[in-house]
Motif scaffolding. Structure first.
Motif, PDB file in Angstrom:
ATOM      1  N   LEU A 143       0.819  -1.202   0.000  1.00  0.00           N
ATOM      2  CA  LEU A 143       0.000   0.000   0.000  1.00  0.00           C
ATOM      3  C   LEU A 143       0.858   1.259   0.000  1.00  0.00           C
ATOM      4  N   ALA A 144       1.984   1.234   0.755  1.00  0.00           N
ATOM      5  CA  ALA A 144       2.875   2.397   0.780  1.00  0.00           C
ATOM      6  C   ALA A 144       3.511   2.623  -0.580  1.00  0.00           C
ATOM      7  N   ILE A 145       3.857   1.526  -1.283  1.00  0.00           N
ATOM      8  CA  ILE A 145       4.443   1.674  -2.613  1.00  0.00           C
ATOM      9  C   ILE A 145       3.408   2.177  -3.611  1.00  0.00           C
ATOM     10  N   ALA A 146       2.163   1.691  -3.492  1.00  0.00           N
ATOM     11  CA  ALA A 146       1.126   2.092  -4.438  1.00  0.00           C
ATOM     12  C   ALA A 146       0.713   3.543  -4.235  1.00  0.00           C
ATOM     13  N   ASN A 147       0.686   4.028  -2.989  1.00  0.00           N
ATOM     14  CA  ASN A 147       0.235   5.393  -2.711  1.00  0.00           C
ATOM     15  C   ASN A 147       1.357   6.419  -2.809  1.00  0.00           C
ATOM     16  N   PHE A 148       2.528   5.973  -3.140  1.00  0.00           N
ATOM     17  CA  PHE A 148       3.642   6.924  -3.212  1.00  0.00           C
ATOM     18  C   PHE A 148       3.502   7.802  -4.456  1.00  0.00           C
ATOM     19  N   VAL A 149       3.670   9.092  -4.261  1.00  0.00           N
ATOM     20  CA  VAL A 149       3.580  10.062  -5.359  1.00  0.00           C
ATOM     21  C   VAL A 149       4.989  10.552  -5.661  1.00  0.00           C
ATOM     22  N   PRO A 150       5.540  10.213  -6.827  1.00  0.00           N
ATOM     23  CA  PRO A 150       6.903  10.668  -7.130  1.00  0.00           C
ATOM     24  C   PRO A 150       6.952  12.165  -7.384  1.00  0.00           C
ATOM     25  N   SER A 151       8.104  12.724  -7.196  1.00  0.00           N
ATOM     26  CA  SER A 151       8.301  14.157  -7.424  1.00  0.00           C
ATOM     27  C   SER A 151       8.294  14.452  -8.913  1.00  0.00           C
ATOM     28  N   GLN A 152       7.775  15.616  -9.234  1.00  0.00           N
ATOM     29  CA  GLN A 152       7.683  16.044 -10.625  1.00  0.00           C
ATOM     30  C   GLN A 152       8.604  17.229 -10.848  1.00  0.00           C
ATOM     31  N   ALA A 153       9.392  17.141 -11.909  1.00  0.00           N
ATOM     32  CA  ALA A 153      10.282  18.248 -12.252  1.00  0.00           C
ATOM     33  C   ALA A 153       9.474  19.382 -12.874  1.00  0.00           C
ATOM     34  N   SER A 154       9.772  20.586 -12.468  1.00  0.00           N
ATOM     35  CA  SER A 154       9.057  21.761 -12.963  1.00  0.00           C
ATOM     36  C   SER A 154       9.961  22.556 -13.876  1.00  0.00           C
ATOM     37  N   ALA A 155       9.381  23.013 -14.981  1.00  0.00           N
ATOM     38  CA  ALA A 155      10.152  23.822 -15.937  1.00  0.00           C
ATOM     39  C   ALA A 155      10.179  25.285 -15.544  1.00  0.00           C
ATOM     40  N   GLU A 156       9.273  25.701 -14.670  1.00  0.00           N
ATOM     41  CA  GLU A 156       9.211  27.092 -14.245  1.00  0.00           C
ATOM     42  C   GLU A 156      10.073  27.274 -13.010  1.00  0.00           C
ATOM     43  N   VAL A 157      10.999  28.210 -13.102  1.00  0.00           N
ATOM     44  CA  VAL A 157      11.918  28.511 -12.006  1.00  0.00           C
ATOM     45  C   VAL A 157      11.665  29.929 -11.546  1.00  0.00           C
TER      46      VAL A 157
END
Length: 482
Positions: free
Chosen positions: A207-221
């Motif tokens: 369940l912890a692996i399934a609910n994990f939300v990976p980080s998303q790289a943002s193009a706006e700095v």
């Protein structure tokens, strides 16, 4: 002629091949070998704070992140902060109708101050506390939730990989009538065993692996301020790299955002021989004590060699060398100088188990990391000591004789003088013609000495007598002269 008192000019060859001074070596009385810090096991005995000497178990230290809750370090110069007291006059509270506070007594308040750089907790706006110890506000990491989520995710992955490996081994060695693990024999499932041990179940890990939300790289700095390149920099207000890394959770860039750092805990460790698994050093449990229950240092068991003086080493010439030898043991010692190649190979005597006991035990623990890799370093061959073919007798160590001026000068060609348990030798160093000027002048010499083992023998074991041990030394005699 030069007089040398530094211990690094005389180095001993450890059983693992390292070159160390005698002050950095240990001696195992059970396997009769010299050990250094790289060929012994280090074990943590206890955690304590070096400032308040509070002792705590490993589980409590782990919960506190190896930090003391009552002692702090200066975030500017990293010295220990001191608690200062001050009297504060209470102010009137118009909301409560207090117009005057003449009858109220001054209240004692406390703040943190550094006696080295004069930094104080008031500089960064930390309010004074009414108690001297504890009660200081703790900063909350804004990314604590994300860090905990990442920790749970990687723990779940490790648990899942371990379970897959166990299932693969179970299928590989599955034999009818044979039980590979205890759970196969008793019918205790892995989930039940994890619940009893208090470990997370496989379902919670999935369940912890399934609910994990990976980080998303943002193009706006985020854009830099307009005056970023034109604004004058005040170095007094900018933190250094060491100050930022001391607080990795926040990494403040401005000196006004520095907060006190909880003092890191110190540890008392014991050191164990990897070959025979006996303790070499073991300190007292009390953090205020500097004594050791077991302290098997080579300085108290191996003869000490010092360079008194030497002549400049020249290629193709024979120079003189004066050495001082000392017997640190309370027993008389026989000593002889040898060439390193004349040292006989040591016979290994590994402990063996009874065959019936060996069949009944299953050794599943991997002990390959505990084996000591013994090797011989490259010894210098350009110069060698002309060792005399005679043995010398060194008296036992007597602390009271250190203050007696009973030096006996000898008229022989080898012994220069004797005093208590010390002996000075006059030797010759022969250098080959192949030695080039400017190269390091190093010479190797071996010692054959007698050692009386003080360890009580085991039951039904023959009594232990004196042993003949060998050790190799590397003498640094500067550089080859022209």
């Amino acid at each position: 002629m030069a007089y040398l008192t530094q211990p690094d000019y005389v180095k001993y060859v450890c059983s693992c091949g390292q070159l160390k001074p005698i002050t950095n070596l240990y001696f195992c009385r059970h396997c009769l070998k010299i050990r250094c810090g790289f060929c012994i096991c280090h074990e943590v005995d206890s955690h304590y704070c070096a400032n308040c000497l509070e002792n705590m178990p490993s589980s409590e230290a782990r919960l506190k992140k190896n930090r003391c809750s009552s002692c702090f370090d200066c975030p500017s110069c990293f010295h220990t902060l001191s608690t200062r007291a001050t009297l504060v006059q209470p102010r009137p509270d118009p909301a409560a109708g207090d117009a005057k506070v003449e009858n109220k007594q001054a209240k004692k308040m406390y703040y943190l101050s550094c006696f080295n750089c004069r930094w104080s907790s008031r500089d960064v706006g930390i309010p004074d506390q009414p108690v001297a110890s504890g009660g200081w506000p703790e900063r909350v990491n804004p990314h604590a939730a994300r860090v905990n989520q990442l920790l749970d995710f990687y723990k779940a992955i490790a648990q899942q990989e371990k379970q897959e490996k166990l299932d693969k081994e179970r299928k590989k060695f599955a034999i009818r009538g044979k039980y590979i693990t205890l759970t196969d024999k008793t019918g205790l499932t892995g989930a039940m065993a994890r619940n009893i041990a208090g470990l997370p179940s496989s379902e919670s890990s999935s369940l912890a692996i399934a609910n994990f939300v990976p980080s998303q790289a943002s193009a706006e700095v985020e854009a830099l301020p307009e005056d970023y390149y034109t604004k004058e920099v005040n170095l007094k207000q900018v933190t250094s790299m060491a100050q930022r890394l001391a607080a990795p959770e926040w990494q403040p860039t401005n000196a006004a955002r520095l907060h006190p750092l909880a003092r890191a805990l110190s540890v008392k460790r014991s050191q164990r021989c990897r070959n025979c698994d006996h303790n070499l050093t073991k300190p007292e449990y009390n953090p205020g004590s500097i004594k050791f229950k077991i302290e098997l240092l080579a300085y108290y068991h191996v003869p000490e060699v010092k360079i008194i003086s030497y002549e400049s080493v020249k290629a193709g010439a024979t120079t003189s060398l004066l050495l001082k030898l000392a017997n640190p043991t309370p027993h008389e010692m026989q000593l002889k100088l040898l060439q390193p190649q004349d040292v006989p190979p040591r016979e290994e005597t590994e402990p063996t188990l009874d065959k019936s006991l060996e069949k009944s035990l299953s050794f599943e623990k991997d002990t390959s990391w505990t084996k000591v890799i013994e090797r011989q370093p490259a010894l210098p061959t350009a110069s060698r000591v002309l060792a005399p073919d005679t043995s010398f007798t060194l008296a036992q160590r007597d602390d009271a004789a250190e203050y007696d001026d009973d030096t006996q000068h000898d008229t022989s060609d080898i012994i220069l003088w004797r005093k208590s348990n010390k002996l000075a030798l006059r030797l010759q160093v022969q250098t080959d013609d192949t030695a080039k000027p400017g190269e390091p002048a190093r010479v190797a010499v071996a010692l054959e000495y007698s050692y009386r083992n003080t360890v009580p023998p085991a039951a039904n074991a023959p009594p232990r007598t004196d042993h003949t041990l060998y050790t190799t030394l590397i003498l640094d005699l500067g550089v080859v002269a022209e």
